[in-house]
Design a protein around this motif. Structure first.
Motif, PDB file in Angstrom:
ATOM      1  N   SER A  57      48.362  77.888  -5.386  1.00 48.61           N
ATOM      2  CA  SER A  57      47.279  78.001  -6.360  1.00 48.61           C
ATOM      3  C   SER A  57      45.944  78.310  -5.686  1.00 48.61           C
ATOM      4  N   ASP A  58      45.745  77.840  -4.459  1.00 47.46           N
ATOM      5  CA  ASP A  58      44.512  78.164  -3.740  1.00 47.46           C
ATOM      6  C   ASP A  58      44.367  79.673  -3.527  1.00 47.46           C
ATOM      7  N   ARG A  59      45.502  80.398  -3.516  1.00 42.58           N
ATOM      8  CA  ARG A  59      45.482  81.825  -3.210  1.00 42.58           C
ATOM      9  C   ARG A  59      45.942  82.704  -4.373  1.00 42.58           C
ATOM     10  N   CYS A  60      46.120  82.090  -5.532  1.00 43.88           N
ATOM     11  CA  CYS A  60      46.607  82.837  -6.697  1.00 43.88           C
ATOM     12  C   CYS A  60      45.510  83.755  -7.234  1.00 43.88           C
ATOM     13  N   GLY A  79      43.450  82.866 -13.672  1.00 44.03           N
ATOM     14  CA  GLY A  79      42.802  81.987 -12.716  1.00 44.03           C
ATOM     15  C   GLY A  79      43.805  81.469 -11.703  1.00 44.03           C
ATOM     16  N   ARG A  80      43.369  80.513 -10.907  1.00 39.25           N
ATOM     17  CA  ARG A  80      44.234  79.985  -9.855  1.00 39.25           C
ATOM     18  C   ARG A  80      45.129  78.848 -10.334  1.00 39.25           C
ATOM     19  N   ARG A  81      44.645  77.996 -11.213  1.00 40.37           N
ATOM     20  CA  ARG A  81      45.368  76.770 -11.567  1.00 40.37           C
ATOM     21  C   ARG A  81      46.167  76.896 -12.855  1.00 40.37           C
ATOM     22  N   ARG A  82      45.616  77.586 -13.862  1.00 47.38           N
ATOM     23  CA  ARG A  82      46.245  77.601 -15.185  1.00 47.38           C
ATOM     24  C   ARG A  82      47.637  78.227 -15.212  1.00 47.38           C
ATOM     25  N   PRO A  83      47.934  79.293 -14.441  1.00 45.19           N
ATOM     26  CA  PRO A  83      49.304  79.814 -14.471  1.00 45.19           C
ATOM     27  C   PRO A  83      50.351  78.767 -14.095  1.00 45.19           C
ATOM     28  N   PHE A  84      50.034  77.933 -13.132  1.00 49.02           N
ATOM     29  CA  PHE A  84      50.969  76.887 -12.708  1.00 49.02           C
ATOM     30  C   PHE A  84      51.066  75.792 -13.765  1.00 49.02           C
ATOM     31  N   MET A  85      49.950  75.453 -14.385  1.00 52.91           N
ATOM     32  CA  MET A  85      49.955  74.437 -15.434  1.00 52.91           C
ATOM     33  C   MET A  85      50.833  74.876 -16.614  1.00 52.91           C
ATOM     34  N   ARG A  91      39.398  85.362  -1.504  1.00 55.33           N
ATOM     35  CA  ARG A  91      40.439  84.659  -0.759  1.00 55.33           C
ATOM     36  C   ARG A  91      40.238  84.838   0.739  1.00 55.33           C
ATOM     37  N   GLU A  92      39.856  86.053   1.156  1.00 50.02           N
ATOM     38  CA  GLU A  92      39.610  86.294   2.572  1.00 50.02           C
ATOM     39  C   GLU A  92      38.377  85.535   3.065  1.00 50.02           C
ATOM     40  N   ARG A  93      37.371  85.394   2.180  1.00 53.27           N
ATOM     41  CA  ARG A  93      36.197  84.621   2.561  1.00 53.27           C
ATOM     42  C   ARG A  93      36.589  83.188   2.883  1.00 53.27           C
ATOM     43  N   ASP A  94      37.433  82.577   2.035  1.00 50.41           N
ATOM     44  CA  ASP A  94      37.879  81.210   2.292  1.00 50.41           C
ATOM     45  C   ASP A  94      38.709  81.127   3.563  1.00 50.41           C
ATOM     46  N   LYS A  95      39.496  82.181   3.809  1.00 51.95           N
ATOM     47  CA  LYS A  95      40.298  82.201   5.035  1.00 51.95           C
ATOM     48  C   LYS A  95      39.398  82.184   6.262  1.00 51.95           C
ATOM     49  N   LEU A  96      38.321  82.996   6.217  1.00 50.59           N
ATOM     50  CA  LEU A  96      37.402  83.039   7.338  1.00 50.59           C
ATOM     51  C   LEU A  96      36.666  81.719   7.512  1.00 50.59           C
ATOM     52  N   ARG A  97      36.358  81.060   6.416  1.00 49.92           N
ATOM     53  CA  ARG A  97      35.719  79.748   6.520  1.00 49.92           C
ATOM     54  C   ARG A  97      36.623  78.747   7.221  1.00 49.92           C
ATOM     55  N   ARG A  98      37.914  78.797   6.890  1.00 51.26           N
ATOM     56  CA  ARG A  98      38.842  77.890   7.555  1.00 51.26           C
ATOM     57  C   ARG A  98      38.931  78.203   9.043  1.00 51.26           C
ATOM     58  N   ARG A  99      38.953  79.486   9.389  1.00 50.63           N
ATOM     59  CA  ARG A  99      38.998  79.886  10.806  1.00 50.63           C
ATOM     60  C   ARG A  99      37.742  79.411  11.528  1.00 50.63           C
ATOM     61  N   LEU A 138      44.776  72.136  -1.417  1.00 51.52           N
ATOM     62  CA  LEU A 138      45.774  71.667  -0.463  1.00 51.52           C
ATOM     63  C   LEU A 138      45.553  70.207  -0.097  1.00 51.52           C
ATOM     64  N   LEU A 139      44.301  69.827   0.169  1.00 49.04           N
ATOM     65  CA  LEU A 139      44.020  68.445   0.546  1.00 49.04           C
ATOM     66  C   LEU A 139      44.274  67.484  -0.607  1.00 49.04           C
ATOM     67  N   MET A 140      43.953  67.913  -1.824  1.00 51.69           N
ATOM     68  CA  MET A 140      44.231  67.064  -2.977  1.00 51.69           C
ATOM     69  C   MET A 140      45.736  66.887  -3.149  1.00 51.69           C
ATOM     70  N   ALA A 141      46.508  67.964  -2.888  1.00 55.40           N
ATOM     71  CA  ALA A 141      47.964  67.862  -2.971  1.00 55.40           C
ATOM     72  C   ALA A 141      48.503  66.910  -1.905  1.00 55.40           C
ATOM     73  N   ILE A 142      47.924  66.974  -0.702  1.00 55.13           N
ATOM     74  CA  ILE A 142      48.359  66.055   0.357  1.00 55.13           C
ATOM     75  C   ILE A 142      48.042  64.620  -0.042  1.00 55.13           C
ATOM     76  N   MET A 143      46.874  64.412  -0.648  1.00 48.73           N
ATOM     77  CA  MET A 143      46.512  63.071  -1.109  1.00 48.73           C
ATOM     78  C   MET A 143      47.509  62.580  -2.152  1.00 48.73           C
ATOM     79  N   ASN A 144      47.998  63.496  -2.980  1.00 41.90           N
ATOM     80  CA  ASN A 144      48.998  63.119  -3.978  1.00 41.90           C
ATOM     81  C   ASN A 144      50.296  62.645  -3.338  1.00 41.90           C
ATOM     82  N   VAL A 145      50.562  63.109  -2.106  1.00 42.06           N
ATOM     83  CA  VAL A 145      51.768  62.667  -1.403  1.00 42.06           C
ATOM     84  C   VAL A 145      51.735  61.162  -1.172  1.00 42.06           C
ATOM     85  N   SER A 146      50.533  60.581  -1.102  1.00 45.24           N
ATOM     86  CA  SER A 146      50.429  59.129  -0.916  1.00 45.24           C
ATOM     87  C   SER A 146      50.968  58.371  -2.113  1.00 45.24           C
TER      88      SER A 146
END
Length: 559
Positions: A71-74, A79-85, A247-255, A464-472
């Motif tokens: 969803s972060d890259r959809c 949008g990014r979230r609604r298709p999955f919902m 999406r590429e902007r966010d990728k560069l921010r992560r890098r 992604l981080l919120m999903a990891i938090m959900n793993v708890s």
């Protein structure tokens, strides 16, 4: 407009987006109230019920991180979230229908009459409940297989729309409205819990007799409610579609955060985000790459987020022992009934009444949690007021202590029921153990998520981080399921109290969570600015601290 923009959302729109969480909690609540009872009635041995509940941790551990990454890259137009919902909603409704119709459908597929799905039990000398009986067989194993399949599908599907819904809230809500958003988030989650438990306690088939039995009537009404909640949220959430350039902007921010030189310009990320100069977009989807990315994102997370994760793990081990066994425990051990007794018999009526009382206690538990976290027009919510009057750490410890006492209390109630029978005092004690957990639920659904929401607010990996938090919340159920299997497989001489021993083990986990809070100082970095807002400051991490202060992520105190 995303949360990084300046535009504010109308209050009614914030409430409508949060409504999807109400639908998710309705699903979880009716599962908690009805599923174990249904499995036992279809012939599943009590020691194996916890294995069926493994759907939750597997779906949460596997589905939510993958959906978070995707969803972060959809780049879909919705949008990014609604298709999955929306996709997950369709699967959820199918799974609910399959679970509710498992008995007649299984009988039809097996070429047997509907009553063939009844269970034959023979009594054993140890115990007077299903925990002390052994199923000869389910004369229609197809029905049990369909019920388990529907149960698992529902868990996977609800996790698939719950994760994006949480993230959608952080996408759309600007920092200045985080107080309102968190308040509506908590209110809708609590409302869903209360509605689901109340529906499970009600005799719905008396209102809609054409469904044939209460299970099908319950799931039909709940399914309609879930559908309305998710559609309402999707219709009112105006997402901005993610372009490849964004999406590429966010990728560069992560890098850049990892210290990897950018290929844009002179090797430094352009402060103006000149996305026109971005190189070719990412190609394809590699699960291994995404999981490695998830691990890197988690390693880069601030200490408060990781510490909240650890506490959540122990807390949810305790919670899942009650989710799996609480209502059936009320029917069998407190009221002295049995799901193996014939329909209409005294034993079966006592069991059904106990399960209904258990669901009523869960509904009151949810109302208790709502009362603790919802402000009135004249007063602040009690929970943030108490945090301001004492400290966040003290409130966190108190909730875990109450949880431990309640779960150990189920063992005491069971011993009393075995000694004096299902007296009014014993029944009230059983219900009290479940109702008082409402305080623990209020804290569990606020403090850890306030920490998580504020820390990840300004990060492109927030889905992604919120999903990891959900793993708890998901992974600990594996531990709870294993504990339940081992304890209920013990001979009567070693475990004469059945599922109460499993919940007492959950009490041990609650005590362990107190040790984690004290040892790691969880809550020491939570600053209560006033009785309605909580900002989470990362110790030794100025960037996250400033992000948290600007987000002013509150508990459910309103705004």
């Amino acid at each position: 407009m995303s949360a990084t923009g300046e535009a504010r959302l109308a209050g009614w729109r914030v409430a409508c987006v949060a409504a999807a969480l109400c639908g998710a909690q309705v699903c979880w609540s009716i599962q908690i109230g009805i599923s174990t009872k249904t499995f036992l009635e279809l012939g599943m041995p009590a020691s194996l019920v916890s294995a069926a509940w493994l759907a939750g941790p597997l779906s949460g551990t596997v589905v939510q991180p993958i959906v978070g990454v995707l969803s972060d890259r959809c780049t879909a137009r919705l949008g990014r979230r609604r298709p999955f919902m929306l996709a997950a909603l369709g699967v959820t409704l199918f799974a609910m229908a399959l679970f509710a119709a498992a008995a007649p459908l299984g009988a039809a597929l097996a070429g047997e009459p509907i009553h063939a799905c009844a269970v034959e039990f023979i009594p054993q000398i140890n115990g007077s409940s299903t925990e002390g009986t052994r199923p000869v067989s389910s004369r229609c194993p197809m029905a049990l297989s369909l019920a388990v399949t529907g149960f698992w599908l529902q868990d996977f599907a609800v996790n698939a729309f719950q994760g994006p819904t949480r993230t959608l809230m952080t996408d759309l809500i600007p920092p200045s409205q985080q107080a309102t958003a968190n308040a509506w988030f908590g209110f809708m989650a609590g409302l869903g819990n209360a509605l689901g438990a109340a529906l499970a306690a009600a005799d719905i088939v008396a209102i809609f007799p054409f469904f044939g039995n209460n299970l099908r009537a319950l799931y039909a009404v709940a399914g309609a409610l879930v559908f309305c909640c998710v559609i309402l949220a999707s219709a009112t959430a105006h997402e901005v579609p993610l372009t490849l350039a964004m999406r590429e902007r966010d990728k560069l921010r992560r890098r850049a955060r990892r210290g990897v030189p950018s290929r844009v310009g002179a090797g430094v990320l352009d402060p103006a985000d000149d996305v026109a100069a971005v190189v070719q977009p990412e190609r394809g989807f590699s699960l291994r790459t995404r999981m490695a990315e998830a691990w890197r994102a988690w390693q880069g997370a601030s200490a408060p987020l990781r510490h909240a994760f650890y506490v959540q793990c122990f807390t949810w081990i305790a919670w899942f022992t009650t989710f799996i066994y609480a209502t059936s425990w009320m029917g069998e051990r407190v009221f002295g009934g049995s799901p193996s007794a014939p329909e209409g018999s005294a034993g079966r009526e006592r069991y059904d009444e106990g399960v209904r009382r258990g669901n009523l206690a869960l509904a009151l538990q949810a109302i208790f949690a709502l009362a603790a976290t919802t402000p009135t027009p004249y007063t602040a919510a009690f929970l943030p007021w108490l945090m301001a009057a004492t400290s966040t750490k003290a409130v966190y410890i108190s909730s875990q202590a109450v949880m431990a006492v309640c779960l150990f209390g189920t063992l005491g109630v069971t011993v009393a029921a075995d000694a004096v029978g299902a007296t009014a005092a014993v029944q009230a004690g059983g219900m009290a153990c479940l109702i008082l957990l409402g305080w623990c639920w209020a804290v569990t659904m606020t403090i850890p998520w306030a920490i998580a929401g504020s820390v990840i607010d300004a990060m492109p990996d927030k889905g992604l981080l919120m999903a990891i938090m959900n793993v708890s919340q998901a992974a600990p159920e594996m531990v709870a399921a294993l504990v339940g299997f081992v304890i209920l497989s013990l001979p009567h001489g070693l475990n004469p109290w059945g599922s109460a021993m499993v919940m007492a083990a959950g009490g041990v986990s609650a005590v362990a969570s107190i040790g984690v809070i004290v040892g790691l100082g969880v809550g020491d970095d939570v600053v209560v600015d006033d009785v309605t807002a909580v900002a989470v400051a990362g110790r030794g991490d100025d960037e996250h601290a400033e992000s948290a202060r600007s987000a002013s992520a509150p508990l459910l105190g309103g705004g």
